[in-house]
Each structure stands twice: as C-alpha cells, then as structure tokens.
Write a protein that holds these residues in place. Sequence first.
Motif, PDB file in Angstrom:
ATOM      1  N   LEU A 103       0.844  -1.203   0.000  1.00 39.18           N
ATOM      2  CA  LEU A 103       0.000   0.000   0.000  1.00 39.18           C
ATOM      3  C   LEU A 103       0.878   1.251   0.000  1.00 39.18           C
ATOM      4  O   LEU A 103       0.616   2.206  -0.741  1.00 39.18           O
ATOM      5  N   ASN A 104       1.928   1.242   0.831  1.00 42.95           N
ATOM      6  CA  ASN A 104       2.839   2.397   0.928  1.00 42.95           C
ATOM      7  C   ASN A 104       3.458   2.756  -0.416  1.00 42.95           C
ATOM      8  O   ASN A 104       3.542   3.937  -0.756  1.00 42.95           O
ATOM      9  N   ILE A 105       3.910   1.718  -1.132  1.00 48.16           N
ATOM     10  CA  ILE A 105       4.576   2.009  -2.407  1.00 48.16           C
ATOM     11  C   ILE A 105       3.605   1.892  -3.586  1.00 48.16           C
ATOM     12  O   ILE A 105       4.007   1.944  -4.731  1.00 48.16           O
ATOM     13  N   LYS A 106       2.286   1.762  -3.252  1.00 45.17           N
ATOM     14  CA  LYS A 106       1.221   1.684  -4.259  1.00 45.17           C
ATOM     15  C   LYS A 106       1.525   0.640  -5.342  1.00 45.17           C
ATOM     16  O   LYS A 106       1.433   0.910  -6.540  1.00 45.17           O
ATOM     17  N   ASN A 107       1.910  -0.569  -4.891  1.00 47.80           N
ATOM     18  CA  ASN A 107       2.261  -1.644  -5.820  1.00 47.80           C
ATOM     19  C   ASN A 107       1.119  -2.670  -5.848  1.00 47.80           C
ATOM     20  O   ASN A 107       0.926  -3.423  -4.887  1.00 47.80           O
TER      21      ASN A 107
END
Lengths: 86, 86
Positions: free
Chosen positions: B55-59
Amino acid sequence: MINTEILGLIAATLTTSAYIPQTYKVLKEKSAKDFSWMWLIFMFVGIFLWFIYGLNIKNIPLIMANGISLISLIVIMVVKYVYRQS
Amino acid sequence: MINTEILGLIAATLTTSAYIPQTYKVLKEKSAKDFSWMWLIFMFVGIFLWFIYGLNIKNIPLIMANGISLISLIVIMVVKYVYRQS
C-alpha cells in the motif's frame, strides 16, 4: 526509505521464523495431513526461486531466510508422505 | 535486470497461488489442526506487513498477492478454531 526497509526486514523475519514452530509441531505429532500437496509444492518451488534470487544478488538474509523455509517444507513433505496412512 | 524481475514475479505468483488449493482443502475437510498457531500468527503479521508495504509504495501486485494470502490465512485460522474439538 529506512522505514520501508525496516518493515520488509520485520516481515521477512516473521514469515521465516513462523516455519520453526510449525516444523517442530509436525515432527512432534507426526502428522501433516492438513497441508495440501499443491501448497507444499508451489511454496517449495516459489521459495526455491527466491533462494536462487538471493544467490544471484549475493544477499545473505534472503539466502538464510529462504533456506530455513525450504528445509521446513522438506521436513513437512517427508512427514506427510511417511505418515500418510495414519 | 529483467531476468531477476521475472524470477521474482514467478516466485510471487507461486507462493500466492499455493494458498488457493490449501484454503479449498481446509474448507472441504473442515480440518486445520496440523497448522501451528505460531505459524498462522507469524505468517499473518508478516504478510500483513508486506500488504502495508505494498500500500505504501502503491504496488498493485504486492497488494493483491498478500491480500489473497491474508484471506487464506484467516480462513485457515477460523476453521482451526471452529473445528478445534474434532
């Protein structure tokens, strides 16, 4: 980013160390019937690829973590096969 | 390196899709007693951290793969708890 690295490190430590009590339980109870062969084989091949990846990039934590998981999966498969009748 | 990326992609696909037949087996046989609670909890927390990392790196692949594994682990834990007497 350091936070992201720490997150990954904690995640990897947890998902690796998880296999130690699991292997102990399987060996102690001589039962692994609830594990699906497909799960075992897919996980084995998948983790083996991560292991190779670790060797390729010479990353000791990746090699160690995936090595431990691979040994655990082998133990679970052997127990499942040997005690398949019970 | 493209080879390394493909290796990671295959590894991730295998270790995620492994959970689908495993969850089916646990649900069908209503048994998950061979899974250690420590394995289930450590894997859940570890994979949850990978999910947050995704989620943090939107992967999207990381979010999807770890989301599927998390749902599977929840199903296994529920079956193990509900059918703990049998």
